[in-house]
Design a protein around this motif. Structure first.
Motif, PDB file in Angstrom:
ATOM      1  N   CYS A   1      86.966  21.117 100.962  1.00  0.00           N
ATOM      2  CA  CYS A   1      86.724  20.622 102.312  1.00  0.00           C
ATOM      3  C   CYS A   1      87.628  21.360 103.294  1.00  0.00           C
ATOM      4  N   PRO A   2      87.082  21.892 104.388  1.00  0.00           N
ATOM      5  CA  PRO A   2      87.909  22.647 105.327  1.00  0.00           C
ATOM      6  C   PRO A   2      88.879  21.783 106.132  1.00  0.00           C
ATOM      7  N   VAL A   3      88.743  20.465 106.054  1.00  0.00           N
ATOM      8  CA  VAL A   3      89.639  19.578 106.802  1.00  0.00           C
ATOM      9  C   VAL A   3      90.709  18.982 105.898  1.00  0.00           C
TER      10      VAL A   3
ATOM     11  N   GLN B   1      90.175  18.654  99.938  1.00  0.00           N
ATOM     12  CA  GLN B   1      89.686  18.037  98.714  1.00  0.00           C
ATOM     13  C   GLN B   1      88.561  18.872  98.102  1.00  0.00           C
ATOM     14  N   PRO B   2      88.454  18.866  96.773  1.00  0.00           N
ATOM     15  CA  PRO B   2      87.434  19.695  96.115  1.00  0.00           C
ATOM     16  C   PRO B   2      86.034  19.117  96.254  1.00  0.00           C
ATOM     17  N   ASP B   3      85.073  19.996  96.385  1.00  0.00           N
ATOM     18  CA  ASP B   3      83.654  19.641  96.373  1.00  0.00           C
ATOM     19  C   ASP B   3      83.010  20.364  95.193  1.00  0.00           C
TER      20      ASP B   3
ATOM     21  N   LYS C   1      80.500  35.524  88.554  1.00  0.00           N
ATOM     22  CA  LYS C   1      81.819  35.748  89.139  1.00  0.00           C
ATOM     23  C   LYS C   1      81.814  35.433  90.630  1.00  0.00           C
ATOM     24  N   TYR C   2      80.722  35.774  91.301  1.00  0.00           N
ATOM     25  CA  TYR C   2      80.607  35.484  92.726  1.00  0.00           C
ATOM     26  C   TYR C   2      80.597  33.984  92.974  1.00  0.00           C
ATOM     27  N   ILE C   3      79.838  33.235  92.185  1.00  0.00           N
ATOM     28  CA  ILE C   3      79.792  31.780  92.350  1.00  0.00           C
ATOM     29  C   ILE C   3      81.180  31.171  92.140  1.00  0.00           C
ATOM     30  N   VAL C   4      81.890  31.638  91.102  1.00  0.00           N
ATOM     31  CA  VAL C   4      83.239  31.124  90.825  1.00  0.00           C
ATOM     32  C   VAL C   4      84.211  31.513  91.930  1.00  0.00           C
ATOM     33  N   SER C   5      83.920  32.601  92.650  1.00  0.00           N
ATOM     34  CA  SER C   5      84.840  33.053  93.712  1.00  0.00           C
ATOM     35  C   SER C   5      84.899  32.078  94.884  1.00  0.00           C
ATOM     36  N   PHE C   6      84.047  31.072  94.909  1.00  0.00           N
ATOM     37  CA  PHE C   6      84.125  30.019  95.935  1.00  0.00           C
ATOM     38  C   PHE C   6      85.170  28.965  95.595  1.00  0.00           C
ATOM     39  N   ARG C   7      85.819  29.093  94.459  1.00  0.00           N
ATOM     40  CA  ARG C   7      86.658  28.013  93.930  1.00  0.00           C
ATOM     41  C   ARG C   7      87.794  27.610  94.872  1.00  0.00           C
ATOM     42  N   MET C   8      88.331  28.530  95.635  1.00  0.00           N
ATOM     43  CA  MET C   8      89.398  28.220  96.586  1.00  0.00           C
ATOM     44  C   MET C   8      88.931  28.402  98.034  1.00  0.00           C
ATOM     45  N   HIS C   9      87.625  28.519  98.218  1.00  0.00           N
ATOM     46  CA  HIS C   9      87.061  28.728  99.553  1.00  0.00           C
ATOM     47  C   HIS C   9      86.956  27.405 100.301  1.00  0.00           C
ATOM     48  N   SER C  10      87.260  27.417 101.585  1.00  0.00           N
ATOM     49  CA  SER C  10      87.125  26.240 102.438  1.00  0.00           C
ATOM     50  C   SER C  10      85.830  26.342 103.231  1.00  0.00           C
ATOM     51  N   GLY C  11      84.956  25.377 103.046  1.00  0.00           N
ATOM     52  CA  GLY C  11      83.699  25.392 103.779  1.00  0.00           C
ATOM     53  C   GLY C  11      82.897  24.143 103.507  1.00  0.00           C
ATOM     54  N   PHE C  12      82.159  23.692 104.499  1.00  0.00           N
ATOM     55  CA  PHE C  12      81.271  22.558 104.292  1.00  0.00           C
ATOM     56  C   PHE C  12      80.120  22.968 103.374  1.00  0.00           C
ATOM     57  N   HIS C  13      79.506  21.988 102.742  1.00  0.00           N
ATOM     58  CA  HIS C  13      78.454  22.244 101.760  1.00  0.00           C
ATOM     59  C   HIS C  13      77.365  23.160 102.326  1.00  0.00           C
ATOM     60  N   GLU C  14      76.881  22.808 103.526  1.00  0.00           N
ATOM     61  CA  GLU C  14      75.792  23.562 104.130  1.00  0.00           C
ATOM     62  C   GLU C  14      76.197  25.012 104.382  1.00  0.00           C
ATOM     63  N   ASN C  15      77.438  25.208 104.837  1.00  0.00           N
ATOM     64  CA  ASN C  15      77.921  26.554 105.128  1.00  0.00           C
ATOM     65  C   ASN C  15      78.024  27.393 103.859  1.00  0.00           C
ATOM     66  N   CYS C  16      78.463  26.772 102.769  1.00  0.00           N
ATOM     67  CA  CYS C  16      78.600  27.512 101.505  1.00  0.00           C
ATOM     68  C   CYS C  16      77.241  28.006 101.009  1.00  0.00           C
TER      69      CYS C  16
ATOM     70  N   TYR D   1      75.415  18.780  95.242  1.00  0.00           N
ATOM     71  CA  TYR D   1      76.837  18.435  95.218  1.00  0.00           C
ATOM     72  C   TYR D   1      77.038  17.022  94.679  1.00  0.00           C
ATOM     73  N   THR D   2      78.138  16.824  93.961  1.00  0.00           N
ATOM     74  CA  THR D   2      78.477  15.487  93.495  1.00  0.00           C
ATOM     75  C   THR D   2      78.882  14.634  94.688  1.00  0.00           C
ATOM     76  N   ARG D   3      78.747  13.338  94.518  1.00  0.00           N
ATOM     77  CA  ARG D   3      78.982  12.451  95.662  1.00  0.00           C
ATOM     78  C   ARG D   3      80.464  12.253  95.933  1.00  0.00           C
ATOM     79  N   ARG D   4      80.764  11.971  97.186  1.00  0.00           N
ATOM     80  CA  ARG D   4      82.106  11.574  97.603  1.00  0.00           C
ATOM     81  C   ARG D   4      81.938  10.472  98.635  1.00  0.00           C
ATOM     82  N   GLY D   5      82.607   9.339  98.440  1.00  0.00           N
ATOM     83  CA  GLY D   5      82.459   8.222  99.354  1.00  0.00           C
ATOM     84  C   GLY D   5      81.054   7.648  99.370  1.00  0.00           C
ATOM     85  N   GLY D   6      80.374   7.707  98.214  1.00  0.00           N
ATOM     86  CA  GLY D   6      79.031   7.157  98.133  1.00  0.00           C
ATOM     87  C   GLY D   6      77.952   8.055  98.698  1.00  0.00           C
ATOM     88  N   LEU D   7      78.296   9.290  99.054  1.00  0.00           N
ATOM     89  CA  LEU D   7      77.343  10.229  99.650  1.00  0.00           C
ATOM     90  C   LEU D   7      77.293  11.515  98.840  1.00  0.00           C
TER      91      LEU D   7
END
Length: 282
Positions: free
Chosen positions: A189-191, A194-196, A216-231, A254-260
């Motif tokens: 999460c860019p704010v 927390q992991p998504d 490898k490209y997909i895994v390279s998002f592991r420390m990237h900050s971005g909202f789901h839609e942006n990713c 994406y797995t849920r967070r806060g019921g969403l």
């Protein structure tokens, strides 16, 4: 984090709402994140939507008896805004102690408020308990990229990891159609940081894409900050720019967070929309 996001409720201590309040919704313009990857809202290279599922939807009927349901909201990708997830949750919580004469009144209000916040027409389905048993579960079909034995050392997005297969099978040298998936997509999460977590499916036709490089490209998002839609939009754009497939579909659950949970889909025009199925991790 932009100054704009510093005013979002995500990551801040907020009061639990006691009554309905549409003002809790916090829209975030799509344009800024898109401009960072060279996409202009006036000429979107993809079609698609963002599918939100809210599993903690509740309100009171006219007699004060609590009602429950699953909210499914389909946000069009050409809406001006995404909706910040914690504000969405707080907004839904504001229904918990609010009375409605009929479920249709809940649907009408959700449609109006979410469409206003997104600045686009949001489609609403409010699934009652009588339909819970019809919910479909299933995993992505296709080739599981995660089964490859590859060495990984890049955890920040790197589109140069994407390349065409240099040694395709003789019958694949020209054009292929492949359906691939990985359960290893993680971003932050860019704010809040927390992991998504997500499972992503990629369907394309064109010259063969190197599977090891794609993983490898997909895994390279592991420390990237971005909202789901942006990713998801970044993944679509990077694959198009690096591998130039004739058709491309990128769908992340994406797995849920806060019921969403949030499930963005982006594809070249004409690609069939994916059937909605919840995965085991959702």
């Amino acid at each position: 984090m932009t100054d704009f996001l510093q005013h979002a409720p995500l990551g801040q201590t907020v009061l639990y709402p006691s009554q309905y309040d549409a003002g809790l919704l916090f829209p975030i313009p799509r344009a800024e994140a898109r401009s960072q990857i060279g996409i202009a809202d006036s000429a979107l290279p993809f079609t698609g939507w963002d599918l939100w599922n809210a599993y903690e939807m509740s309100w009171l009927n006219a007699k004060g008896l609590p009602q429950v349901g699953i909210l499914r909201a389909r946000v069009p990708l050409d809406s001006a805004n995404i909706i910040e997830s914690k504000s969405f949750k707080l907004y839904l919580n504001s229904f918990n102690q609010t009375r409605f004469d009929h479920p249709q009144a809940v649907i009408d209000l959700l449609t109006k408020d979410l469409s206003d916040a997104a600045a686009g027409t949001v489609e609403i389905d409010l699934i009652g308990p009588e339909r819970f048993g019809l919910e479909i579960f299933g995993e992505f079909d296709g080739i599981n990229l995660d089964l490859q034995d590859v060495e990984i050392d890049q955890y920040q997005t790197d589109p140069t990891l994407l390349e065409l297969d240099r040694h395709p099978k003789s019958n694949e040298a020209g054009h292929v159609t492949e359906q691939l998936f990985s359960r290893l997509l993680k971003s932050n999460c860019p704010v809040t940081g927390q992991p998504d977590w997500a499972c992503v499916q990629i369907i394309y036709s064109g010259k063969p894409i190197d599977h090891a490089g794609l993983l490898k490209y997909i895994v390279s998002f592991r420390m990237h900050s971005g909202f789901h839609e942006n990713c998801v939009e970044r993944i679509f754009s990077d694959i198009m720019n690096r591998c130039a497939p004739a058709t491309l579909s990128v769908f992340a659950r994406y797995t849920r967070r806060g019921g969403l949970d949030i499930n963005p889909w982006r594809a070249t025009p004409g690609m069939p929309a994916p059937q909605w199925r919840r995965s085991a991790r959702q």
